[in-house]
Design a protein around this motif. Structure first.
Motif, short mmCIF file in Angstrom:
data_model
loop_
_atom_site.label_atom_id
_atom_site.label_comp_id
_atom_site.label_asym_id
_atom_site.label_seq_id
_atom_site.Cartn_x
_atom_site.Cartn_y
_atom_site.Cartn_z
N LYS A 97 31.56 71.86 37.75
CA LYS A 97 31.87 70.45 38.03
C LYS A 97 32.09 69.66 36.75
O LYS A 97 32.92 68.77 36.71
N ALA A 98 31.33 69.99 35.72
CA ALA A 98 31.46 69.22 34.48
C ALA A 98 32.56 69.76 33.58
O ALA A 98 33.22 69.01 32.88
N GLN A 99 32.77 71.09 33.61
CA GLN A 99 33.67 71.68 32.62
C GLN A 99 34.92 72.30 33.22
O GLN A 99 35.89 72.54 32.52
N GLY A 100 34.87 72.58 34.51
CA GLY A 100 35.98 73.34 35.07
C GLY A 100 36.93 72.54 35.94
O GLY A 100 38.11 72.86 36.01
N LEU A 101 36.41 71.51 36.61
CA LEU A 101 37.21 70.87 37.66
C LEU A 101 37.45 69.40 37.40
O LEU A 101 36.67 68.74 36.71
N PHE A 102 38.54 68.92 37.99
CA PHE A 102 38.75 67.49 38.12
C PHE A 102 38.50 67.17 39.59
O PHE A 102 39.37 67.31 40.43
N GLY B 65 41.01 61.03 31.80
CA GLY B 65 40.17 59.96 32.32
C GLY B 65 39.21 60.45 33.38
O GLY B 65 38.10 59.95 33.52
N ARG B 66 39.62 61.45 34.14
CA ARG B 66 38.75 61.98 35.21
C ARG B 66 37.60 62.80 34.66
O ARG B 66 36.48 62.71 35.13
N ASN B 67 37.92 63.67 33.70
CA ASN B 67 36.89 64.58 33.18
C ASN B 67 37.33 65.09 31.82
O ASN B 67 38.08 66.06 31.71
N GLN C 297 35.73 66.62 29.44
CA GLN C 297 35.30 67.96 29.07
C GLN C 297 36.18 69.02 29.74
O GLN C 297 36.64 69.96 29.09
N ALA C 298 36.41 68.84 31.03
CA ALA C 298 37.25 69.81 31.74
C ALA C 298 38.66 69.80 31.17
O ALA C 298 39.33 70.83 31.11
N ALA C 299 39.13 68.63 30.75
CA ALA C 299 40.47 68.54 30.16
C ALA C 299 40.54 69.39 28.89
O ALA C 299 41.48 70.15 28.68
N ARG C 300 39.50 69.28 28.08
CA ARG C 300 39.48 70.06 26.84
C ARG C 300 39.41 71.55 27.16
O ARG C 300 40.11 72.35 26.55
N TYR C 301 38.59 71.91 28.14
CA TYR C 301 38.46 73.31 28.54
C TYR C 301 39.75 73.84 29.15
O TYR C 301 39.92 75.04 29.28
N SER C 302 40.64 72.94 29.60
CA SER C 302 41.91 73.38 30.17
C SER C 302 43.00 73.43 29.12
O SER C 302 44.16 73.64 29.44
N GLY C 303 42.65 73.20 27.86
CA GLY C 303 43.62 73.31 26.80
C GLY C 303 44.39 72.04 26.51
O GLY C 303 45.43 72.08 25.86
N LEU D 184 37.44 51.13 35.49
CA LEU D 184 36.99 51.22 34.10
C LEU D 184 36.31 52.56 33.83
O LEU D 184 36.04 52.91 32.71
N ARG D 185 36.03 53.33 34.90
CA ARG D 185 35.52 54.69 34.71
C ARG D 185 36.63 55.63 34.26
O ARG D 185 36.36 56.74 33.85
N GLY D 186 37.87 55.19 34.41
CA GLY D 186 38.99 56.02 33.97
C GLY D 186 39.58 56.88 35.07
O GLY D 186 38.99 57.05 36.14
N GLY D 187 40.80 57.38 34.81
CA GLY D 187 41.41 58.33 35.72
C GLY D 187 42.15 57.75 36.90
O GLY D 187 42.70 58.50 37.71
N GLU D 188 42.17 56.43 37.02
CA GLU D 188 42.80 55.81 38.18
C GLU D 188 43.69 54.67 37.73
O GLU D 188 43.37 53.97 36.78
N GLY D 189 44.76 54.42 38.47
CA GLY D 189 45.57 53.25 38.21
C GLY D 189 47.02 53.47 38.54
O GLY D 189 47.51 54.59 38.46
N SER D 190 47.69 52.40 38.99
CA SER D 190 49.12 52.50 39.24
C SER D 190 49.81 51.32 38.58
O SER D 190 49.27 50.21 38.53
N ILE D 191 50.99 51.59 38.03
CA ILE D 191 51.70 50.55 37.28
C ILE D 191 52.11 49.42 38.21
O ILE D 191 51.98 48.24 37.87
N LEU D 192 52.60 49.74 39.40
CA LEU D 192 53.00 48.70 40.34
C LEU D 192 51.82 47.77 40.63
O LEU D 192 51.95 46.54 40.63
N GLY D 193 50.64 48.36 40.84
CA GLY D 193 49.45 47.57 41.08
C GLY D 193 49.15 46.64 39.92
O GLY D 193 48.81 45.46 40.12
N VAL D 194 49.30 47.16 38.71
CA VAL D 194 49.01 46.36 37.53
C VAL D 194 49.99 45.18 37.42
O VAL D 194 49.60 44.05 37.09
#
Lengths: 498, 327
Positions: A342-347, B189-191, B193-199, B255-265
């Protein structure tokens, strides 16, 4: 006068279920006054659950607890404290921004009117610190103390509530040898004052040194006990293991191909003094066994470039590589299914499709082609048999097993040469476990080299062509498939092998 | 998408209420001004949205607006060619965003602190370089001023800032929703750490977001300066970062990140501006301005949170009826 009074603590038939797991299934435990009882068992044997129940962190589904012969209900930490039971967590529970005195009396500060009575705190704290042989001033900020000293503060705090039973969960896991010696002195001193101790540890050498009696748990049940004279490595390991292989493992041994991953003298940032060397061949499945904290996850983190290695060299399919970040590893053909999906693998709040394609889209030009992306995701869903109503479902709504397949599916289209898996079946049920094993075998059949870390011994025995066993940051030994047994692995993992 | 409908509802409600209470709201001149300034707000709000989607925040937007407007006027007064002056202002803005990004990623400083310092510094610089004297363009540079005038399109007068904003919004929308980089921005914005782990090169993506934000602030500052034509270095652009963040949040950014649409803005920006306009045109004392805008914003986010909880409860109730899913 002969001691006919009941033991300090008697627990009978404690049971606790979590969704899909029977953590405790009728466990008994007696602790006498001034007795040091060690509770040992494999990862997942139920030790932590037992301790949490005694300390009031969790309530049992069934069973009876008596303190000094009186039936009691321990439904909160406060209730446990009132009975004189205190748990000292593996991760210390101190406010490290406050000083020692403030921590010792946190939440029950002596007052003078509306103000905290600083003078009394200082005086009482000094007395408590002396009881644990800690030579620091009550005004010292906790973060300035070593972990060992912080632990002494934690013990002193428990004593200040008149604790008569201290439960210590892996107290030495981050202590130096000298600090461990000091801890043992304190335990003997407490014992002499009639305080009982339940001591949980993976380190059998320490258990032998400090325990009056050993209680062994296996799969949530008592598997046996050892009196002082019987405590020995062999006897303990024998009681800890010895399960039947109940699951089908689809892995067939194959003759390994050429070297896919060569690691020479690798040193991880956590254990910078220990060098790790091994070779992983194409089509081979190698299990990495070891106890929690033995450096297995740190090894995978270094192999995937999450943490930069402190030293050593690596070659992937003969080419020298240096990984500064995961992207470097991915480009070299190394993939990781991390421990905490959940923390490292998924969005979690993104679609199944986007989770599957996140690594794949990199080399597909500037624009994401929805048709190609959908086809890619569809292929992964079919091949890994991911159960989802459609690929726009959020990852959040998938079961643990399907989420794990999602993380695996991220690498499917990347054709990795080396696949690293950290606890690949943690928190998934038996059916999904078998599917993950089958997928591992399929990857291996296609010539992928697989290195997997697992705390589940059955899995290590069932899936490995050979196993590397880690102990305190180094590879304590390598066991070929023919020699794999629970005993052989546990002896190495507990540092008992010569 | 649901949030976009929500903010559109708020916008239509405020427009309808104002138009009913005072039909002058629908007068040509008022509509043009409102459209022009809604567009100017939207330009800086789109920048704010980029940073907010990464999970960060940029408090320096108003000061970058102030600095870029002041600097443009100052450069032109010193005889710098128009094109060069604009280029200098934009390059400086991008450099500011790049610095923010570096400090947030490589130094691991908190975005709030980094851009709060920026807020103070750039405002201060604007005042120092002008010696706190007000700046303006007078009646020179007609071609430059054309950037904020209306143009006739199919018989209707459309403010050029609206066209510029529309182009930016479409480009931003395509970038966020169709490109790999946009996908990475949301994933980050969503995660993280997972973004980094995904390259994903998370640092590069973050830095890019801060550069886009500062660049749009700088460009917005140029246009706004041309529109007001008289710039007080100590005031010009004050609070605009808060309007931009408010518009982005109203428009569906979390403000948690990962969400938003330009039209909405874009719609959120219009809400901010129309509210301001309504207060003026309805004769409400403008001392009430912040009170009303604050209350509408608070109402919006409280409603959003209530809807979210209601949806979660309904989902939990539905799942409780089903057997535990396994496998």
């Amino acid at each position: 006068m002969p001691d006919t009074s009941p033991p300090f603590l008697e627990a009978r038939g404690l049971a606790k279920r979590f969704p899909g797991v029977r953590a405790l299934d009728g466990v008994d435990l007696d602790v006498g006054r001034g007795e040091v009882v060690a509770v040992i068992g494999e990862n997942g044997a139920g030790k932590s659950t037992l301790m949490k129940i005694l300390a009031g962190v969790q309530t049992p589904d069934a069973g009876e607890i008596r303190v000094e012969g009186h039936p009691v209900t321990i439904d909160s930490v406060r209730a446990a404290e009132a009975l004189g039971i205190a748990l000292i967590h593996q991760e210390l529970n101190l406010c490290d921004n406050l000083d020692v005195g403030a921590n010792l009396f946190l939440g029950r500060e002596p007052r003078r009117g509306a103000f905290v009575d600083g003078a009394r705190i200082e005086k009482d704290a000094a007395a408590l610190l002396e009881r644990v042989g800690l030579d620091v001033l009550p005004g010292t900020i906790v973060s300035e103390l070593s972990i060992g000293r912080q632990q002494m503060v934690e013990i002193a705090k428990a004593l200040s509530t008149d604790a008569r039973l201290l439960i210590m969960d892996e107290p030495t896991s981050s202590l130096s040898q000298r600090e461990t010696k000091h801890l043992f002195r304190v335990i003997r001193d407490l014992k002499a004052r009639g305080v009982s101790v339940v001591y949980i540890s993976h380190r059998l050498g320490e258990v032998k040194e400090v325990a009056d009696r050993v209680v062994v748990l296996r799969d949530g049940r008592n598997s046996g006990g050892l009196a002082k004279g019987e405590i020995g490595h062999g006897a303990m390991v024998k009681l800890m293991v010895g399960r039947e292989l109940t699951q089908l493992f689809p892995h067939e041994a194959r003759s390994p191909g050429s070297a896919a991953l060569e690691v020479v003298g690798l040193r991880t940032p956590v254990h910078p003094r220990h060098e790790i060397s091994f070779t992983l061949c194409a089509g081979e499945i190698v299990g990495v066994a070891g106890l929690v904290g033995s450096g297995r996850s740190e090894l995978l983190a270094a192999l995937f470039g999450v943490e930069r290695a402190a030293g050593g060299s690596m070659r992937v399919e003969g080419r020298s590589v240096v990984f500064r970040r995961p992207l470097d590893a991915i480009r070299a053909g190394v993939a990781l299914v991390p421990e905490d999906r959940k923390a490292q693998g998924l969005f979690l709040e993104m679609a199944v499709r986007e989770n599957l394609s996140i690594a794949w889209i990199r080399d597909r030009g500037t624009f994401v082609d929805p048709a190609a992306e959908g086809a890619m995701a569809g292929a992964a869903i079919a091949q890994l048999r991911i159960k989802t109503p459609h690929d726009l479902q959020l990852a959040l709504f998938l079961s643990g097993g399907n989420q794990q397949k999602l993380v695996l599916g991220k690498w499917l289209a990347m054709n990795p040469r080396v696949l690293l898996l950290d606890e690949p079946t943690r928190g998934v049920d038996v059916g999904a476990k078998q599917e993950i094993y089958r997928l591992m075998d399929e990857f291996a059949a296609r010539g992928v080299a697989i290195l997997f870390v697992s705390s589940d011994l059955e899995e290590i025995l069932g899936m490995s062509d050979r196993a590397l066993v880690m102990h305190q940051g180094r590879i304590a030994g390598e066991v070929p498939r023919a020699g794999l047994s629970e005993e052989s692995v546990m002896l190495l993992a507990t540092g008992s092998a010569a | 998408m649901k949030k976009t409908w929500g903010v559109l509802g708020i916008l239509l409600f405020v427009i309808a209420l104002t138009a009913i209470l005072n039909p002058r709201f629908l007068g040509d001149k008022n509509l043009l001004t409102t459209l022009r300034w809604s567009s100017l707000y939207a330009i800086i709000s789109i920048g704010a949205a980029f940073v907010i989607i990464t999970g960060g925040v940029d408090l320096s937007i108003g000061s970058v607006v102030g600095l870029s407007g002041t600097l443009l006027a100052l450069l032109l007064e010193k005889g710098t060619p128009v094109g060069l002056a604009i280029a200098i202002v934009l390059v400086l803005s991008a450099a500011i965003g790049f610095a923010h990004g570096l400090l947030v990623t490589k130094m691991r400083l908190q975005p709030f602190i980094v851009t709060l310092c920026g807020l103070l510094i750039y405002r201060g610089v604007a005042r120092v370089i002008t010696d706190d004297q007000s700046q303006g363009f007078g009646n020179s540079y007609p071609r430059l001023h054309a950037l904020v005038e209306p143009v006739g399109i199919l018989g209707a007068a459309i403010p050029v800032p609206f066209l510029i904003m529309a182009a930016i919004a479409i480009a931003a929308s395509i970038f966020l929703n169709r490109t790999v980089w946009g996908r990475y921005l949301f994933a980050l914005g969503r995660n993280e750490q997972a973004a980094r782990y995904s390259g994903i090169n998370t640092h590069a993506i973050s830095i890019m977001a801060y550069v886009v934000c500062a660049l749009l602030s700088g460009w917005g500052g140029i246009l706004m300066a041309l529109d007001v034509n008289s710039i007080q270095p100590a005031q010009f652009g004050n609070f605009y970062e808060l309007y931009a963040i408010a518009a982005a949040v109203l428009g569906g950014c979390s403000l948690r990140g990962g969400e938003g649409s330009i039209l909405g803005v874009v719609i959120g920006s219009a809400v901010m501006r129309v509210l301001y306009n309504a207060i003026n045109i309805l004769g409400i004392p403008n001392t009430w301005e912040f009170v009303i805008i604050g209350l509408v914003l608070l109402g919006g986010v409280v409603t959003d949170e209530l809807v979210r909880r209601w949806a979660a409860r309904r989902r939990a109730a539905r799942e409780a009826e089903e057997p535990l899913l396994k496998g």
